[in-house]
Motif scaffolding. Structure first.
Motif, PDB file in Angstrom:
ATOM      1  N   SER A 197      62.382  34.793  70.992  1.00  0.00           N
ATOM      2  CA  SER A 197      62.971  33.618  70.356  1.00  0.00           C
ATOM      3  C   SER A 197      61.972  32.860  69.496  1.00  0.00           C
ATOM      4  CB  SER A 197      63.547  32.681  71.426  1.00  0.00           C
ATOM      5  OG  SER A 197      62.517  32.227  72.292  1.00  0.00           O
ATOM      6  N   TYR A 198      60.755  33.351  69.407  1.00  0.00           N
ATOM      7  CA  TYR A 198      59.701  32.722  68.612  1.00  0.00           C
ATOM      8  C   TYR A 198      58.940  33.815  67.873  1.00  0.00           C
ATOM      9  CZ  TYR A 198      57.636  33.963  73.106  1.00  0.00           C
ATOM     10  OH  TYR A 198      57.289  34.632  74.250  1.00  0.00           O
ATOM     11  N   HIS A 199      58.108  33.427  66.911  1.00  0.00           N
ATOM     12  CA  HIS A 199      57.371  34.393  66.102  1.00  0.00           C
ATOM     13  C   HIS A 199      56.298  35.098  66.936  1.00  0.00           C
ATOM     14  CE1 HIS A 199      58.873  31.229  63.372  1.00  0.00           C
ATOM     15  NE2 HIS A 199      59.127  32.236  62.564  1.00  0.00           N
ATOM     16  N   PHE A 200      56.040  36.336  66.602  1.00  0.00           N
ATOM     17  CA  PHE A 200      54.954  37.117  67.200  1.00  0.00           C
ATOM     18  C   PHE A 200      55.076  37.231  68.720  1.00  0.00           C
ATOM     19  CE2 PHE A 200      53.187  34.941  63.420  1.00  0.00           C
ATOM     20  CZ  PHE A 200      52.977  36.044  62.625  1.00  0.00           C
ATOM     21  N   GLY A 201      56.286  37.390  69.231  1.00  0.00           N
ATOM     22  CA  GLY A 201      56.447  37.548  70.670  1.00  0.00           C
ATOM     23  C   GLY A 201      55.708  38.780  71.180  1.00  0.00           C
ATOM     24  N   LYS A 202      55.152  38.662  72.369  1.00  0.00           N
ATOM     25  CA  LYS A 202      54.371  39.775  72.931  1.00  0.00           C
ATOM     26  C   LYS A 202      55.257  40.995  73.158  1.00  0.00           C
ATOM     27  CE  LYS A 202      54.970  38.183  77.711  1.00  0.00           C
ATOM     28  NZ  LYS A 202      55.895  39.249  78.109  1.00  0.00           N
ATOM     29  N   GLY A 236      48.466  41.358  82.548  1.00  0.00           N
ATOM     30  CA  GLY A 236      48.583  39.955  82.954  1.00  0.00           C
ATOM     31  C   GLY A 236      47.825  38.972  82.099  1.00  0.00           C
ATOM     32  N   LEU A 237      47.683  39.271  80.805  1.00  0.00           N
ATOM     33  CA  LEU A 237      46.906  38.400  79.921  1.00  0.00           C
ATOM     34  C   LEU A 237      47.755  37.352  79.204  1.00  0.00           C
ATOM     35  CD1 LEU A 237      44.410  40.965  78.344  1.00  0.00           C
ATOM     36  CD2 LEU A 237      44.213  39.634  80.459  1.00  0.00           C
ATOM     37  N   TRP A 238      49.053  37.323  79.489  1.00  0.00           N
ATOM     38  CA  TRP A 238      49.938  36.348  78.860  1.00  0.00           C
ATOM     39  C   TRP A 238      50.460  35.348  79.896  1.00  0.00           C
ATOM     40  CZ3 TRP A 238      49.527  36.863  73.827  1.00  0.00           C
ATOM     41  CH2 TRP A 238      49.371  38.130  73.258  1.00  0.00           C
ATOM     42  N   ALA A 239      50.703  34.129  79.456  1.00  0.00           N
ATOM     43  CA  ALA A 239      51.354  33.116  80.287  1.00  0.00           C
ATOM     44  C   ALA A 239      52.681  32.750  79.635  1.00  0.00           C
ATOM     45  CB  ALA A 239      50.473  31.874  80.421  1.00  0.00           C
ATOM     46  N   ASP A 240      53.646  32.318  80.444  1.00  0.00           N
ATOM     47  CA  ASP A 240      54.939  31.919  79.890  1.00  0.00           C
ATOM     48  C   ASP A 240      55.140  30.408  80.016  1.00  0.00           C
ATOM     49  OD1 ASP A 240      55.687  31.401  82.551  1.00  0.00           O
ATOM     50  OD2 ASP A 240      56.745  33.302  82.766  1.00  0.00           O
ATOM     51  N   ARG A 241      56.276  29.938  79.533  1.00  0.00           N
ATOM     52  CA  ARG A 241      56.535  28.504  79.482  1.00  0.00           C
ATOM     53  C   ARG A 241      56.544  27.862  80.869  1.00  0.00           C
ATOM     54  NH1 ARG A 241      61.963  25.592  77.162  1.00  0.00           N
ATOM     55  NH2 ARG A 241      62.549  25.575  79.352  1.00  0.00           N
ATOM     56  N   ALA A 242      57.151  28.541  81.835  1.00  0.00           N
ATOM     57  CA  ALA A 242      57.223  27.988  83.187  1.00  0.00           C
ATOM     58  C   ALA A 242      55.831  27.778  83.764  1.00  0.00           C
ATOM     59  CB  ALA A 242      58.044  28.901  84.083  1.00  0.00           C
ATOM     60  N   GLU A 243      54.936  28.718  83.518  1.00  0.00           N
ATOM     61  CA  GLU A 243      53.569  28.576  84.015  1.00  0.00           C
ATOM     62  C   GLU A 243      52.865  27.399  83.350  1.00  0.00           C
ATOM     63  OE1 GLU A 243      51.850  32.878  84.996  1.00  0.00           O
ATOM     64  OE2 GLU A 243      52.910  32.836  83.083  1.00  0.00           O
ATOM     65  N   VAL A 244      53.069  27.239  82.050  1.00  0.00           N
ATOM     66  CA  VAL A 244      52.429  26.139  81.333  1.00  0.00           C
ATOM     67  C   VAL A 244      52.999  24.797  81.784  1.00  0.00           C
ATOM     68  CG1 VAL A 244      52.078  25.116  79.044  1.00  0.00           C
ATOM     69  CG2 VAL A 244      51.810  27.589  79.377  1.00  0.00           C
ATOM     70  N   GLU A 245      54.296  24.736  82.022  1.00  0.00           N
ATOM     71  CA  GLU A 245      54.890  23.514  82.552  1.00  0.00           C
ATOM     72  C   GLU A 245      54.241  23.133  83.873  1.00  0.00           C
ATOM     73  OE1 GLU A 245      59.230  22.581  82.191  1.00  0.00           O
ATOM     74  OE2 GLU A 245      59.343  24.706  81.642  1.00  0.00           O
ATOM     75  N   ALA A 246      54.047  24.096  84.751  1.00  0.00           N
ATOM     76  CA  ALA A 246      53.445  23.827  86.055  1.00  0.00           C
ATOM     77  C   ALA A 246      52.016  23.306  85.904  1.00  0.00           C
ATOM     78  CB  ALA A 246      53.469  25.087  86.911  1.00  0.00           C
ATOM     79  N   ILE A 247      51.263  23.872  84.959  1.00  0.00           N
ATOM     80  CA  ILE A 247      49.890  23.399  84.723  1.00  0.00           C
ATOM     81  C   ILE A 247      49.910  21.972  84.186  1.00  0.00           C
ATOM     82  CG2 ILE A 247      47.763  23.789  83.435  1.00  0.00           C
ATOM     83  CD1 ILE A 247      48.585  26.772  83.273  1.00  0.00           C
ATOM     84  N   SER A 248      50.768  21.726  83.199  1.00  0.00           N
ATOM     85  CA  SER A 248      50.837  20.412  82.565  1.00  0.00           C
ATOM     86  C   SER A 248      51.220  19.323  83.569  1.00  0.00           C
ATOM     87  CB  SER A 248      51.840  20.441  81.412  1.00  0.00           C
ATOM     88  OG  SER A 248      51.923  19.195  80.764  1.00  0.00           O
ATOM     89  N   LEU A 249      52.066  19.664  84.523  1.00  0.00           N
ATOM     90  CA  LEU A 249      52.507  18.704  85.538  1.00  0.00           C
ATOM     91  C   LEU A 249      51.540  18.582  86.707  1.00  0.00           C
ATOM     92  CD1 LEU A 249      56.311  19.612  85.617  1.00  0.00           C
ATOM     93  CD2 LEU A 249      55.296  17.502  84.710  1.00  0.00           C
ATOM     94  N   GLY A 255      31.921  34.854  78.972  1.00  0.00           N
ATOM     95  CA  GLY A 255      31.844  35.173  80.391  1.00  0.00           C
ATOM     96  C   GLY A 255      32.968  34.632  81.238  1.00  0.00           C
ATOM     97  N   TYR A 256      33.978  34.046  80.630  1.00  0.00           N
ATOM     98  CA  TYR A 256      35.108  33.503  81.396  1.00  0.00           C
ATOM     99  C   TYR A 256      36.009  34.663  81.808  1.00  0.00           C
ATOM    100  CZ  TYR A 256      33.434  28.908  80.139  1.00  0.00           C
ATOM    101  OH  TYR A 256      32.653  27.781  80.018  1.00  0.00           O
ATOM    102  N   SER A 257      36.309  34.729  83.090  1.00  0.00           N
ATOM    103  CA  SER A 257      36.905  35.949  83.640  1.00  0.00           C
ATOM    104  C   SER A 257      38.411  35.897  83.837  1.00  0.00           C
ATOM    105  CB  SER A 257      36.248  36.273  84.991  1.00  0.00           C
ATOM    106  OG  SER A 257      36.462  35.213  85.921  1.00  0.00           O
ATOM    107  N   ASP A 258      39.010  34.703  83.772  1.00  0.00           N
ATOM    108  CA  ASP A 258      40.444  34.581  84.058  1.00  0.00           C
ATOM    109  C   ASP A 258      41.100  33.778  82.945  1.00  0.00           C
ATOM    110  OD1 ASP A 258      42.967  34.402  85.112  1.00  0.00           O
ATOM    111  OD2 ASP A 258      42.362  33.579  87.054  1.00  0.00           O
ATOM    112  N   VAL A 259      41.367  34.455  81.838  1.00  0.00           N
ATOM    113  CA  VAL A 259      41.906  33.799  80.646  1.00  0.00           C
ATOM    114  C   VAL A 259      43.247  34.426  80.291  1.00  0.00           C
ATOM    115  CG1 VAL A 259      41.491  33.208  78.221  1.00  0.00           C
ATOM    116  CG2 VAL A 259      39.556  33.419  79.804  1.00  0.00           C
ATOM    117  N   ARG A 260      44.234  33.573  80.018  1.00  0.00           N
ATOM    118  CA  ARG A 260      45.538  34.039  79.546  1.00  0.00           C
ATOM    119  C   ARG A 260      45.924  33.236  78.309  1.00  0.00           C
ATOM    120  NH1 ARG A 260      49.361  32.775  84.097  1.00  0.00           N
ATOM    121  NH2 ARG A 260      47.714  31.298  84.653  1.00  0.00           N
ATOM    122  N   VAL A 261      46.841  33.770  77.531  1.00  0.00           N
ATOM    123  CA  VAL A 261      47.341  33.108  76.328  1.00  0.00           C
ATOM    124  C   VAL A 261      48.821  32.807  76.526  1.00  0.00           C
ATOM    125  CG1 VAL A 261      47.881  33.416  73.868  1.00  0.00           C
ATOM    126  CG2 VAL A 261      45.646  34.130  74.763  1.00  0.00           C
TER     127      VAL A 261
END
Length: 280
Positions: free
Chosen positions: A66-71, A152-165, A255-261
């Motif tokens: 539903s957005y540009h450049f979807g994985k 597992g290098l991608w994050a979705d909206r639900a995960e970002v909502e949980a982080i933001s909250l 050297g950051y070992s746990d990064v997602r986009v």
């Protein structure tokens, strides 16, 4: 991890599958002004001999998103990479017109699917020649094994909502420049601002004056906003999930070992009026 390759090292390589992944994005003149164009015309004018152009708007992207450049799925990545001529063991080199963000997006996508690739550090401006123009003979289609599941290098909206909250302790990082965080310039997307609770680590801050990715103490200094979080989960976002991949590259090199986009980034987030955006 050898994520980068210098122009000199690439010039000495004879068997690599070299892909120009440039996309052209026009600067928005008003909010919601999204205009993209394939970089194929630039490639036809001037490119590394033997390279091929890949339009990331349609290749290594999910057309149903539903957005540009979807994985894409790892299976799609494998099929499209093989169609370009890759076989097991083929060195893959990615470059763009110089921003490094498009090559980083392709690198992150291939990496999530389990395929190694390297980015030409500095992009086409770093290449000292020779150059070619016009069409190139297509490589014969290759074959690649089933890559299995996403790494597992991608994050979705639900995960970002949980982080933001504050429901999970992951760090949220915005890869856009300060003018976008402040909402003082037009955005390509629905609304201006940034996601609450995010730190600022602009992708452009990780590129040095020569147009190459920072290294050593310079990179460590640029990564200071996330200092001390080497082993903690970090999710990076931007406007459309592209610049975020350049910031993610810098974090991995640092050297950051746990990064997602966050794949959808503000393209997806800002389209939902129920999701908050703030200014700083």
């Amino acid at each position: 991890m050898q994520a980068l390759i210098s122009a000199a090292e690439l010039a000495a390589t004879t068997d690599a599958l070299v892909l120009d992944v440039t996309v052209q994005l026009a600067a928005p003149e008003f909010d919601g002004d999204y205009r993209s164009e394939s970089g194929r015309g630039l490639w036809l004018d001037r490119h590394i001999p033997g390279s091929a152009h890949v339009d990331l708007r349609t290749v290594f992207a999910d057309p149903a998103a539903s957005y540009h450049f979807g994985k894409p799925s790892p299976a799609q990545v494998a099929a499209e990479l093989a169609a370009l001529g890759a076989v097991p063991g083929t060195p893959v080199v990615l470059y763009d017109a110089g921003s490094m963000q498009w090559a980083s997006r392709a690198w992150w996508t291939l990496r999530d699917a389990g395929f190694d690739a390297r980015i030409l550090d500095g992009g086409l401006p770093a290449w000292q020649g020779p150059f070619a123009s016009g069409e190139e003979p297509a490589r014969s289609a290759g074959h690649l094994p089933d890559p299995g599941e996403s790494r597992g290098l991608w994050a979705d909206r639900a995960e970002v909502e949980a982080i933001s909250l504050g429901k999970v302790p992951d760090e949220l990082v915005c890869a856009l420049g300060p003018e976008y965080l402040a909402g003082t310039v037009p955005t390509r997307y629905t609304r201006r601002g940034h996601i609450p609770g995010s730190l600022s680590l602009p992708a452009k801050s990780l590129i040095g004056p020569e147009g190459t990715v920072l290294s050593g103490e310079a990179l460590s200094s640029a990564l200071r906003p996330v200092e001390g979080r080497l082993d903690e989960p970090i999710v990076v976002y931007c406007g459309g999930g592209v610049s975020a991949c350049l910031t993610a590259l810098g974090l991995v090199l640092g050297g950051y070992s746990d990064v997602r986009v966050y794949d959808g980034s503000l393209d997806e987030w800002s389209a939902d009026p129920s999701l908050p955006l703030v200014f700083s």
